[in-house]
Design a protein around this motif. Structure first.
Motif, PDB file in Angstrom:
ATOM      1  N   ARG A   1       4.391  33.537  18.856  1.00 22.94           N
ATOM      2  CA  ARG A   1       5.108  34.640  20.190  1.00 22.94           C
ATOM      3  C   ARG A   1       6.712  34.632  19.162  1.00 22.94           C
ATOM      4  O   ARG A   1       7.099  35.104  19.713  1.00 22.94           O
ATOM      5  CB  ARG A   1       5.728  33.441  20.932  1.00 22.94           C
ATOM      6  N   GLY A   2       6.366  34.496  17.811  1.00 20.55           N
ATOM      7  CA  GLY A   2       7.567  34.460  16.747  1.00 20.55           C
ATOM      8  C   GLY A   2       8.263  33.720  16.054  1.00 20.55           C
ATOM      9  O   GLY A   2       9.863  33.437  15.734  1.00 20.55           O
TER      10      GLY A   2
ATOM     11  N   ALA B   1      -2.159  39.393  30.916  1.00 24.07           N
ATOM     12  CA  ALA B   1      -1.088  39.223  29.458  1.00 24.07           C
ATOM     13  C   ALA B   1      -0.286  38.729  30.221  1.00 24.07           C
ATOM     14  O   ALA B   1       0.628  37.463  29.605  1.00 24.07           O
ATOM     15  CB  ALA B   1      -1.346  40.735  29.079  1.00 24.07           C
ATOM     16  N   ASN B   2       0.602  38.993  31.263  1.00 21.06           N
ATOM     17  CA  ASN B   2       1.628  38.394  31.788  1.00 21.06           C
ATOM     18  C   ASN B   2       1.433  37.015  32.503  1.00 21.06           C
ATOM     19  O   ASN B   2       2.724  35.764  31.861  1.00 21.06           O
ATOM     20  CB  ASN B   2       2.929  39.343  33.429  1.00 21.06           C
ATOM     21  N   LYS B   3       0.603  37.193  32.981  1.00 15.90           N
ATOM     22  CA  LYS B   3       0.054  35.886  33.873  1.00 15.90           C
ATOM     23  C   LYS B   3      -0.529  34.085  32.502  1.00 15.90           C
ATOM     24  O   LYS B   3       0.331  32.613  32.608  1.00 15.90           O
ATOM     25  CB  LYS B   3      -0.576  35.918  34.761  1.00 15.90           C
ATOM     26  N   ILE B   4      -0.813  34.845  31.736  1.00 12.75           N
ATOM     27  CA  ILE B   4      -1.472  33.907  30.806  1.00 12.75           C
ATOM     28  C   ILE B   4      -0.187  33.464  29.587  1.00 12.75           C
ATOM     29  O   ILE B   4       0.186  32.249  29.220  1.00 12.75           O
ATOM     30  CB  ILE B   4      -2.511  34.675  29.229  1.00 12.75           C
ATOM     31  N   THR B   5       0.335  34.804  29.322  1.00 12.32           N
ATOM     32  CA  THR B   5       1.744  34.238  28.682  1.00 12.32           C
ATOM     33  C   THR B   5       2.754  33.101  29.129  1.00 12.32           C
ATOM     34  O   THR B   5       3.357  31.696  28.731  1.00 12.32           O
ATOM     35  CB  THR B   5       2.994  35.169  27.971  1.00 12.32           C
ATOM     36  N   ASP B   6       2.584  33.557  31.151  1.00 10.16           N
ATOM     37  CA  ASP B   6       3.526  32.137  31.359  1.00 10.16           C
ATOM     38  C   ASP B   6       2.732  31.133  31.610  1.00 10.16           C
ATOM     39  O   ASP B   6       3.677  30.086  31.336  1.00 10.16           O
ATOM     40  CB  ASP B   6       3.608  33.223  32.543  1.00 10.16           C
TER      41      ASP B   6
ATOM     42  N   VAL C   1      -8.529  38.617  22.378  1.00 13.11           N
ATOM     43  CA  VAL C   1      -8.484  38.114  21.166  1.00 13.11           C
ATOM     44  C   VAL C   1      -7.260  37.051  21.475  1.00 13.11           C
ATOM     45  O   VAL C   1      -7.730  35.693  20.664  1.00 13.11           O
ATOM     46  CB  VAL C   1      -8.299  37.977  19.984  1.00 13.11           C
ATOM     47  N   ARG C   2      -6.148  37.247  21.360  1.00  6.07           N
ATOM     48  CA  ARG C   2      -4.538  36.921  20.832  1.00  6.07           C
ATOM     49  C   ARG C   2      -4.613  36.105  22.417  1.00  6.07           C
ATOM     50  O   ARG C   2      -4.195  34.932  22.470  1.00  6.07           O
ATOM     51  CB  ARG C   2      -3.899  37.754  20.926  1.00  6.07           C
ATOM     52  N   SER C   3      -4.806  36.265  23.298  1.00  3.67           N
ATOM     53  CA  SER C   3      -4.862  35.095  24.324  1.00  3.67           C
ATOM     54  C   SER C   3      -5.887  33.935  24.380  1.00  3.67           C
ATOM     55  O   SER C   3      -5.128  33.120  24.495  1.00  3.67           O
ATOM     56  CB  SER C   3      -5.949  35.855  25.716  1.00  3.67           C
ATOM     57  N   PHE C   4      -6.640  33.843  24.232  1.00  2.00           N
ATOM     58  CA  PHE C   4      -7.640  32.438  24.103  1.00  2.00           C
ATOM     59  C   PHE C   4      -6.913  32.276  22.653  1.00  2.00           C
ATOM     60  O   PHE C   4      -8.111  30.979  21.657  1.00  2.00           O
ATOM     61  CB  PHE C   4      -9.339  32.457  23.804  1.00  2.00           C
ATOM     62  N   ALA C   5      -6.797  32.457  21.601  1.00  2.00           N
ATOM     63  CA  ALA C   5      -6.722  32.677  19.930  1.00  2.00           C
ATOM     64  C   ALA C   5      -5.477  30.612  20.298  1.00  2.00           C
ATOM     65  O   ALA C   5      -6.829  29.991  19.555  1.00  2.00           O
ATOM     66  CB  ALA C   5      -5.798  33.120  18.898  1.00  2.00           C
ATOM     67  N   PRO C   6      -4.722  30.638  20.814  1.00  2.00           N
ATOM     68  CA  PRO C   6      -4.303  29.225  20.407  1.00  2.00           C
ATOM     69  C   PRO C   6      -5.490  27.725  20.986  1.00  2.00           C
ATOM     70  O   PRO C   6      -5.244  27.157  20.570  1.00  2.00           O
ATOM     71  CB  PRO C   6      -3.349  29.329  21.376  1.00  2.00           C
ATOM     72  N   ILE C   7      -6.080  28.633  21.618  1.00  2.00           N
ATOM     73  CA  ILE C   7      -7.167  27.191  22.280  1.00  2.00           C
ATOM     74  C   ILE C   7      -8.818  27.230  21.443  1.00  2.00           C
ATOM     75  O   ILE C   7      -9.240  26.304  20.826  1.00  2.00           O
ATOM     76  CB  ILE C   7      -7.700  27.760  24.022  1.00  2.00           C
ATOM     77  N   LEU C   8      -8.620  28.884  21.041  1.00  2.20           N
ATOM     78  CA  LEU C   8     -10.414  29.124  20.331  1.00  2.20           C
ATOM     79  C   LEU C   8      -9.946  29.645  18.395  1.00  2.20           C
ATOM     80  O   LEU C   8     -10.065  30.822  18.567  1.00  2.20           O
ATOM     81  CB  LEU C   8     -11.228  29.715  21.003  1.00  2.20           C
ATOM     82  N   PRO C   9      -9.430  28.955  17.800  1.00  2.00           N
ATOM     83  CA  PRO C   9      -8.793  29.035  17.105  1.00  2.00           C
ATOM     84  C   PRO C   9      -9.810  30.155  15.782  1.00  2.00           C
ATOM     85  O   PRO C   9      -9.467  31.410  15.071  1.00  2.00           O
ATOM     86  CB  PRO C   9      -7.955  28.929  15.909  1.00  2.00           C
TER      87      PRO C   9
ATOM     88  N   ARG D   1      -1.247  34.969  11.577  1.00  2.00           N
ATOM     89  CA  ARG D   1      -0.169  36.051  10.689  1.00  2.00           C
ATOM     90  C   ARG D   1       0.575  37.538  11.968  1.00  2.00           C
ATOM     91  O   ARG D   1       1.089  38.063  11.115  1.00  2.00           O
ATOM     92  CB  ARG D   1      -0.906  35.992   9.533  1.00  2.00           C
ATOM     93  N   THR D   2      -0.061  37.878  12.935  1.00  2.00           N
ATOM     94  CA  THR D   2      -0.215  39.176  13.248  1.00  2.00           C
ATOM     95  C   THR D   2       0.309  39.097  14.736  1.00  2.00           C
ATOM     96  O   THR D   2       0.882  40.362  15.506  1.00  2.00           O
ATOM     97  CB  THR D   2      -1.446  39.897  13.208  1.00  2.00           C
ATOM     98  N   GLY D   3       1.041  38.180  15.353  1.00  2.00           N
ATOM     99  CA  GLY D   3       2.332  38.277  16.658  1.00  2.00           C
ATOM    100  C   GLY D   3       0.667  37.476  17.932  1.00  2.00           C
ATOM    101  O   GLY D   3      -0.421  37.806  17.690  1.00  2.00           O
ATOM    102  N   TRP D   4       1.934  37.521  18.937  1.00  2.00           N
ATOM    103  CA  TRP D   4       1.383  37.359  19.994  1.00  2.00           C
ATOM    104  C   TRP D   4       1.107  38.448  20.691  1.00  2.00           C
ATOM    105  O   TRP D   4       1.009  39.939  19.754  1.00  2.00           O
ATOM    106  CB  TRP D   4       2.072  36.610  21.192  1.00  2.00           C
ATOM    107  N   ILE D   5       0.153  38.519  22.305  1.00  2.00           N
ATOM    108  CA  ILE D   5      -0.219  39.857  23.139  1.00  2.00           C
ATOM    109  C   ILE D   5       0.859  40.848  22.827  1.00  2.00           C
ATOM    110  O   ILE D   5       1.968  41.041  22.993  1.00  2.00           O
ATOM    111  CB  ILE D   5      -0.616  39.106  24.247  1.00  2.00           C
ATOM    112  N   ARG D   6       0.720  42.534  22.882  1.00  2.00           N
ATOM    113  CA  ARG D   6       1.428  43.477  22.669  1.00  2.00           C
ATOM    114  C   ARG D   6       0.420  44.124  24.000  1.00  2.00           C
ATOM    115  O   ARG D   6      -0.667  44.583  24.066  1.00  2.00           O
ATOM    116  CB  ARG D   6       1.372  44.006  21.611  1.00  2.00           C
ATOM    117  N   THR D   7       1.604  44.460  25.370  1.00  2.00           N
ATOM    118  CA  THR D   7       1.118  45.511  25.731  1.00  2.00           C
ATOM    119  C   THR D   7       2.125  46.253  26.297  1.00  2.00           C
ATOM    120  O   THR D   7       3.521  46.554  25.461  1.00  2.00           O
ATOM    121  CB  THR D   7       1.006  44.378  27.296  1.00  2.00           C
TER     122      THR D   7
END
Length: 980
Positions: A143-144, A734-739, A798-806, A827-833
């Motif tokens: 998330r930065g 994406a919004n629900k996963i981020t929350d 891929v970004r949604s599950f990255a913290p869990i399954l790196p 190194r490329t950031g979080w979900i972008r919508t």
């Protein structure tokens, strides 16, 4: 498209809104259709979607655009752990923490690592804790935020010392304190290396070369400085009090170092305390002809010699009874007469009753010490649930007893003797030393204490500003704190940080001040706490103090032999590890046992020294249990070794190598706020979930082959409606996963992802779009529209599950064909919508069309939808106009509506056809359309008519859209001609 307005339509204004959104906003399906959506009645088509691989073996093989990717569907056997190791090396797992620390970003996220104990091999409890922390860290980093996470170890304490001594056996008796400390340190260092290697293998992101250790000299020095700050404020003091004493460990213990054995067997006794001086009321109730005794029951016979009083409940009723066997008179609670008579196997005749308050100013004789009186005292801790309603009080051996003794100025004393009226066995819960698993006793001794009473009010006030997840943990922590009368911080061992106090050789005096403490702190900072045992006493004191206490040759003081409780060790970690002047962590995340342990010791030391909590948020997880909810033990054979989970056991048919990501998925999907179960079934389920996810990723990766988002992407408003719909769902996901990540609810992240890739993608969207992907020409706008959606879905997934399954996230990222810089996904950031993905009303509109689709598919169970044609009849109005957007012409086999229906062809009519064959199937339904917040409401009816197709199967796409079985359908004819 035909955009004509129908007489019963809502008008041009509403339709203009509909055009802008592809479908009108606020569209609502009729409630009757809510339960029958595409999620429930999906029927895979057996044409292009399932049989194109076979088709491609024929003469049109080279004209079909099948998925192209080297991303494997499954990793079998050793492939999974081996691939993970390759990914860690290739994607720079070991460099990621230092990379993100060097970024110039404004926000920082600090997760303070509660130190695991350095006394054994890594276990699943470690895995649960460290993986949860890593998921949180990776999310905030993506998330930065700049992550501050310094792993640490709790290195001192009794468990390590006991293990070292037990390994040495009889030789241990001849060891000096310095030798014990050297061996303990070596033992801790070996355990740390084992645990560190495991944590790295699990993919935990940290600077593993710069951890914190409680046996480090600089750490110990800061701890001693904080100790003196509390001492100077009067919050640390030495006193003679009852404490939990472990005979097996030969040291005092704190409440947090106890566990309760519900099966403990005690010898309970009934003791006679002869009446010495009756109160005025008692004089009138007894005639003096028979001996009168107070009947007392206790589960701790060994404390009777130290008795100082007998306590009663002033508001309760008591009775004078006569024993039929002996003729003696006993005094006990009136409510207990019947039960006690049964226990004593006699009859007790009630002579008279009176109120407890009438015992005031009376005394009885100590049953073991002739001539010693025990006063009768009122006390609220007396209960009537067990015993006789009269409680023997030994201030040296009980917490409540001590408070009564203090109130009435009673002295504490220890002697030994024994006198019984009745003895019996009692099974009950009793405190045990959590390390030796043997019972403790309560005894008085001189110890060092933290004055919790003076800190509690501040600590509770500070907790009001702390967020607890789950919320119930706050009350649990406050209750644990309230049950604690004081905190004993001294231990009678050698493997720890010394309490920097000097005791007088002959007098009961001790020496500690700012000069002596600062001198010791500087020595410890330079050489470590070994100096307390290696340096002569005169070197441990500064020169100016030494000259005042006898000088080096006649020193009157010697260094104290107590060390600090390891909860004080770890509880001061905030002052040694947390960054900046604020020294507050955004998050503490530990198991529920730390509510009375590290969470509490951290809070108390921080509140005491600076009136500030060391944490903003506290997340509390449960313990790991066996698959059936039982505690793990070697005797039960249910202990799960994380290394065996990752690399497999000796018999890999029974214990296969799952890899670290399966372990991480298990952690994330578990309801970690309660107890967490693990076993073969849970691990197999996690592996199956990941394999399904791999299949989803493989489909996505294979079908974006040859696609370049920079040049081939279709603008959102020009995309197919179903593709826009998927982007609409994707933004919501994406919004629900981020929350969910923000709330540390990783289980919800897993549930959201699993539902999306199984229902929305595999069962629904993928089954619909395969024909468009495989059988249209490569650059067809419809195919590019689909690829545009797939590329966005792939990126968000891929970004949604990255913290869990790196490991899986990095592996998939390496296979994305159009990604140029593939060093690391992280190194490329979080979900972008994009906000343009959100189409109010689009979801309801598509679900409305899907309801018609489900009516069709539900009418032909087990059949190939491509062998049927569908006619949809909708009365003129808004619903017709909405569905008409999906199909411009009256009948089509290539429209968006037909793609959604998965039929041979679809016909859209405003009225029923005049003639129908006899083999048709009909379904009716209605929709309530609600526009502009209810200003426009229209209920429309529709009918779905299903009949067998009259077309033949196309040899290229296998849809029933050809005029003859040996000829291509019109669509395939155009595509093949264009490629030729």
């Amino acid at each position: 498209m035909r955009w004509g307005l129908h007489p019963r339509g809502p008008g041009a204004a509403a339709l203009a809104t509909a055009r802008n959104l592809w479908v009108p906003p606020h569209l609502r399906c009729h409630p009757g259709w809510r339960g029958t959506t595409r999620r429930l009645l999906v029927r895979p088509v057996t044409g292009a979607s399932n049989q194109l691989q076979n088709s491609s073996n024929g003469r049109y093989r080279d004209t079909v655009l099948l998925p192209q990717t080297s991303f494997p569907m499954k990793l079998l056997g050793r492939q999974q752990p081996d691939t993970e190791l390759e990914i860690q090396q290739k994607c720079g797992f070991s460099e990621l923490y230092s990379w993100q620390r060097e970024r110039k970003v404004k926000t920082e996220f600090c997760l303070h690592d509660g130190p695991p104990y350095a006394n054994g091999d890594p276990h699943v409890g470690h895995a649960l804790n460290k993986i949860l922390k890593d998921i949180a860290n990776r999310y905030h980093m993506m998330r930065g935020s700049k992550i501050h996470f310094v792993p640490g170890w709790d290195c001192h304490g009794l468990p390590i010392e006991i293990k070292v001594l037990s390994e040495l056996g009889g030789k241990a008796q001849n060891l000096s304190a310095v030798e014990i400390r050297e061996k303990a340190r070596s033992f801790a260092e070996a355990a740390i290396e084992k645990q560190r290697s495991a944590f790295i293998r699990w993919g935990i992101m940290a600077d593993w070369n710069n951890c914190y250790y409680t046996f480090d000299g600089k750490y110990e020095a800061k701890q001693l400085r904080l100790f003196y700050q509390m001492y100077e404020k009067g919050l640390i003091y030495r006193s003679y009090k009852p404490v939990f004493w472990s005979p097996s460990s030969r040291t005092a213990l704190a409440e947090a170092e106890l566990e309760y054995n519900p099966e403990h067997v005690s010898r309970s006794i009934y003791v006679k305390f002869p009446l010495l001086k009756p109160s005025p009321k008692l004089v009138s109730l007894i005639d003096g002809s028979s001996p009168v005794s107070f009947l007392v029951w206790t589960t701790q016979p060994w404390t009777i010699p130290a008795n100082q009083a007998v306590c009663y409940m002033p508001d309760s009723k008591y009775a004078v009874v006569k024993c039929s066997k002996s003729g003696d008179l006993y005094i006990l609670a009136a409510d207990k007469v019947t039960s006690i008579a049964s226990v004593l196997e006699t009859t007790l005749e009630v002579i008279s009753t009176f109120s407890g308050v009438d015992l005031e100013n009376g005394t009885c004789t100590h049953p073991l010490i002739p001539g010693k009186a025990s006063p009768l005292l009122p006390a609220n801790h007396v209960t009537m649930t067990k015993g006789t309603g009269l409680v023997h009080t030994a201030p040296a051996h009980g917490m409540e007893d001590y408070s009564v003794a203090s109130q009435h100025n009673l002295s504490t004393m220890l002697q030994a003797s024994k006198h019984l009226l009745k003895e019996e066995k009692l099974v009950h819960s009793y405190p045990y030393d959590w390390r030796t698993k043997k019972p403790v006793v309560i005894r008085a001794s001189k110890q060092w204490f933290v004055n919790i009473t003076d800190i509690k009010a501040t600590a509770k006030e500070l907790l009001k500003k702390v967020k607890f997840i789950p919320g119930s943990a706050l009350n649990a922590m406050v209750e644990t704190m309230d049950r604690r009368p004081y905190w004993c911080i001294s231990r009678q061992r050698v493997w720890g940080v010394p309490i920097p106090v000097f005791h007088h050789k002959t007098k009961d005096e001790f020496l500690i001040n700012s000069q002596t403490t600062e001198h010791v702190i500087k020595l410890v900072e330079q050489h470590g706490s070994d100096v307390w045992w290696t340096h002569p006493p005169e070197q441990l004191l500064p020169q100016e103090v030494l000259s005042q206490v006898g000088g080096p040759d006649a020193l009157e003081y010697v260094p104290g032999q107590d060390i600090l409780d390891i909860w004080f060790d770890s509880g001061t970690s905030w002052s040694c590890v947390l960054p900046g002047t604020d020294q507050r962590a955004d998050l503490y995340l530990e198991g529920k046992d730390q509510l009375g342990g590290w969470f509490q010791s951290s809070l108390l030391t921080s509140a005491a020294t600076r009136k500030k909590a060391p944490f903003k948020t506290v997340v509390v997880h449960g313990f790991t249990l066996g698959e059936k909810g039982e505690k793990m033990s070697k005797s039960l054979g249910n202990v799960i070794d994380p290394d065996v989970v990752i690399n497999g056991g000796q018999d890999q048919s029974k214990e296969p190598p799952y890899g670290a990501d399966v372990l991480r998925w298990w952690v994330a999907e578990s309801n970690v706020f309660t107890e967490v179960t693990i076993g073969p079934a849970a691990l197999n389920a996690a592996r199956d979930d990941i394999n399904k996810l791999r299949n989803t990723l493989r489909f996505l990766l294979g079908n974006v082959s040859g696609f370049n988002p920079e040049t081939d992407a279709i603008p959102v408003n020009d995309m197919y409606v179903i593709d826009q719909y998927m982007l609409h769902l994707l933004q919501d996901l994406a919004n629900k996963i981020t929350d969910s990540y923000k709330q540390y609810d990783f289980g919800k992240v897993v549930r959201l992802l699993r539902a999306f890739y199984t229902r929305e993608l595999s069962n629904f969207y993928f089954s619909i779009i395969k024909d468009r992907l495989y059988c249209e020409s490569a650059g067809d706008p419809g195919r590019r529209s689909c690829q545009t959606a797939l590329a966005e879905i792939l990126d968000v997934m891929v970004r949604s599950f990255a913290p869990i399954l790196p490991h899986l996230a990095e592996e998939a990222f390496q296979h994305i064909p159009y990604v140029k810089e593939k060093k690391s996904l992280f190194r490329t950031g979080w979900i972008r919508t994009s906000s343009i993905w959100k189409k109010p009303g689009l979801e309801e509109a598509i679900e409305g069309a899907c309801a018609m689709r489900d009516s069709f598919l539900g009418s032909i169970p087990g059949k190939n939808a491509a062998e049927y044609q569908v006619t949809i009849v909708i009365e003129p109005g808004l619903l017709f106009e909405i569905i008409e957007m999906l199909q411009a012409e009256e009948t089509s086999s290539t429209s968006q509506l037909n793609e959604l229906m998965m039929a041979s062809q679809t016909t859209l009519l405003p009225e029923e056809p005049r003639t129908l064959t006899t083999d048709v199937i009909e379904h009716k339904g209605t929709f309530l359309i609600n526009l502009e917040g209810g200003d426009i409401r229209e209920e429309s009816s529709y009918k779905v008519i299903v009949m067998p197709t009259t077309k033949e199967k196309c040899p290229r796409c296998w849809k029933y859209t050809a005029d003859s079985s040996d000829a291509l359908c019109p669509r395939c004819t155009q595509v093949v001609a264009g490629r030729a």
